[in-house]
Design a protein around this motif. Structure first.
Motif, PDB file in Angstrom:
ATOM      1  N   THR A  46      40.479  95.909 -23.838  1.00  0.00           N
ATOM      2  CA  THR A  46      41.216  96.664 -24.858  1.00  0.00           C
ATOM      3  C   THR A  46      41.479  95.748 -26.039  1.00  0.00           C
ATOM      4  O   THR A  46      42.299  94.830 -25.939  1.00  0.00           O
ATOM      5  N   LYS A  47      40.746  95.957 -27.121  1.00  0.00           N
ATOM      6  CA  LYS A  47      40.938  95.127 -28.306  1.00  0.00           C
ATOM      7  C   LYS A  47      42.212  95.577 -29.015  1.00  0.00           C
ATOM      8  O   LYS A  47      42.392  96.753 -29.311  1.00  0.00           O
ATOM      9  N   LYS A  48      43.106  94.603 -29.246  1.00  0.00           N
ATOM     10  CA  LYS A  48      44.389  94.881 -29.879  1.00  0.00           C
ATOM     11  C   LYS A  48      44.416  94.374 -31.317  1.00  0.00           C
ATOM     12  O   LYS A  48      43.665  93.473 -31.687  1.00  0.00           O
ATOM     13  N   LYS A  49      45.317  94.954 -32.091  1.00  0.00           N
ATOM     14  CA  LYS A  49      45.525  94.499 -33.463  1.00  0.00           C
ATOM     15  C   LYS A  49      46.136  93.104 -33.387  1.00  0.00           C
ATOM     16  O   LYS A  49      47.145  92.909 -32.721  1.00  0.00           O
ATOM     17  N   ASN A  66      42.390  92.568 -20.187  1.00  0.00           N
ATOM     18  CA  ASN A  66      42.111  91.408 -21.035  1.00  0.00           C
ATOM     19  C   ASN A  66      42.452  90.116 -20.306  1.00  0.00           C
ATOM     20  O   ASN A  66      43.391  90.079 -19.507  1.00  0.00           O
ATOM     21  N   LEU A 114      44.486  89.101 -27.214  1.00  0.00           N
ATOM     22  CA  LEU A 114      44.494  90.390 -27.892  1.00  0.00           C
ATOM     23  C   LEU A 114      43.110  90.764 -28.404  1.00  0.00           C
ATOM     24  O   LEU A 114      42.773  91.933 -28.521  1.00  0.00           O
ATOM     25  N   THR A 115      42.303  89.754 -28.715  1.00  0.00           N
ATOM     26  CA  THR A 115      40.974  89.981 -29.268  1.00  0.00           C
ATOM     27  C   THR A 115      40.111  88.748 -29.018  1.00  0.00           C
ATOM     28  O   THR A 115      40.627  87.666 -28.759  1.00  0.00           O
ATOM     29  N   PHE A 172      52.120  93.469 -24.761  1.00  0.00           N
ATOM     30  CA  PHE A 172      50.711  93.839 -24.903  1.00  0.00           C
ATOM     31  C   PHE A 172      50.570  95.356 -25.095  1.00  0.00           C
ATOM     32  O   PHE A 172      49.815  95.814 -25.951  1.00  0.00           O
ATOM     33  N   ASN A 173      51.296  96.117 -24.291  1.00  0.00           N
ATOM     34  CA  ASN A 173      51.225  97.584 -24.384  1.00  0.00           C
ATOM     35  C   ASN A 173      51.783  98.088 -25.713  1.00  0.00           C
ATOM     36  O   ASN A 173      51.337  99.123 -26.217  1.00  0.00           O
ATOM     37  N   ILE A 232      51.704  96.469 -28.651  1.00  0.00           N
ATOM     38  CA  ILE A 232      50.849  96.110 -29.790  1.00  0.00           C
ATOM     39  C   ILE A 232      49.759  97.187 -29.945  1.00  0.00           C
ATOM     40  O   ILE A 232      49.089  97.524 -28.973  1.00  0.00           O
ATOM     41  N   PRO A 233      49.591  97.711 -31.156  1.00  0.00           N
ATOM     42  CA  PRO A 233      48.604  98.782 -31.355  1.00  0.00           C
ATOM     43  C   PRO A 233      47.167  98.317 -31.073  1.00  0.00           C
ATOM     44  O   PRO A 233      46.839  97.150 -31.274  1.00  0.00           O
ATOM     45  N   ASN A 234      46.353  99.243 -30.604  1.00  0.00           N
ATOM     46  CA  ASN A 234      44.929  98.961 -30.400  1.00  0.00           C
ATOM     47  C   ASN A 234      44.247  98.760 -31.757  1.00  0.00           C
ATOM     48  O   ASN A 234      44.640  99.377 -32.753  1.00  0.00           O
TER      49      ASN A 234
END
Length: 201
Positions: free
Chosen positions: A75-78, A142, A160-161, A195-196, A198-200
């Motif tokens: 899940t890539k996060k902002k 992740n 996050l990414t 983590f949850n 933080i927007p995708n």
């Protein structure tokens, strides 16, 4: 994290030494440069010079590549434009610890009953520089790491990414407790909550 300034000073020292060495070689190679102008006609000389510059530029890539390869991102996060210390709110801290927070947001929260100090930050993963028992885990699919420095001190960092252009690609929570509590369970709960939230991307 404490090793970073020392590492930077060492790198600076090595760079200065290399610059000094290069300055001396330039003086010695002034004659060689004149000869080099006459040698390009030989294909042998040209082929010898090309490989010398190629290996010098390669070491930077292998260092970055393995780190990116080790990271799994389901899940890539902002990871840009976030508040560095504002992902978790006071209510989140209190819900995870069962204590009363004395801070109203920010990087550091202290709680009473139980007595804890909680740090949250969108940051650079620095697991390699930390001492303690390290365990690779996953949060939301992740890659994440749990570092248990002691019974009273635990940190959980989640990626996050895997975008190499992002400066702060991780979210980290550390819990330091005076009272007898499961600091790793708290850190994992808070890191998962952050983590949850933080927007995708």
């Amino acid at each position: 994290m404490h090793l970073r300034p020392a590492a930077l000073l060492l790198a600076l020292g090595l760079t200065l030494a290399a610059v000094t060495g290069c300055a001396e070689q330039v003086k010695g190679n002034a004659t060689a440069d004149t000869n080099a102008v006459q040698e390009p006609a030989d294909p042998t000389t040209t082929s010898k010079k090309a490989p010398v510059s190629t290996p010098a530029s390669k070491p930077a890539s292998p260092t970055t590549a393995p780190k990116q390869g080790d990271v799994k991102i389901a899940t890539k996060k902002k990871a840009t434009g976030l508040e560095t210390c504002g992902v978790l709110k006071t209510a989140d801290i209190e819900a995870a610890t069962g204590g009363k927070s004395t801070a109203d947001g920010g990087c550091i929260h202290t709680t009473t009953n139980p007595s804890t100090v909680i740090t949250q930050m969108v940051t650079v993963p620095d697991v390699a520089d930390q001492e303690g028992d390290k365990k690779q885990i996953e949060i939301g699919g992740n890659t994440a790491w749990q570092v248990n420095a002691s019974k009273e001190d635990c940190q959980v960092t989640v990626m996050l990414t895997d975008d190499p252009n992002v400066i702060t690609p991780a979210f980290s929570v550390s819990v330091l407790a005076i009272d007898d509590v499961d600091t790793c369970a708290m850190a994992l709960k808070l890191a998962t909550e952050g983590f949850n939230r933080i927007p995708n991307a």
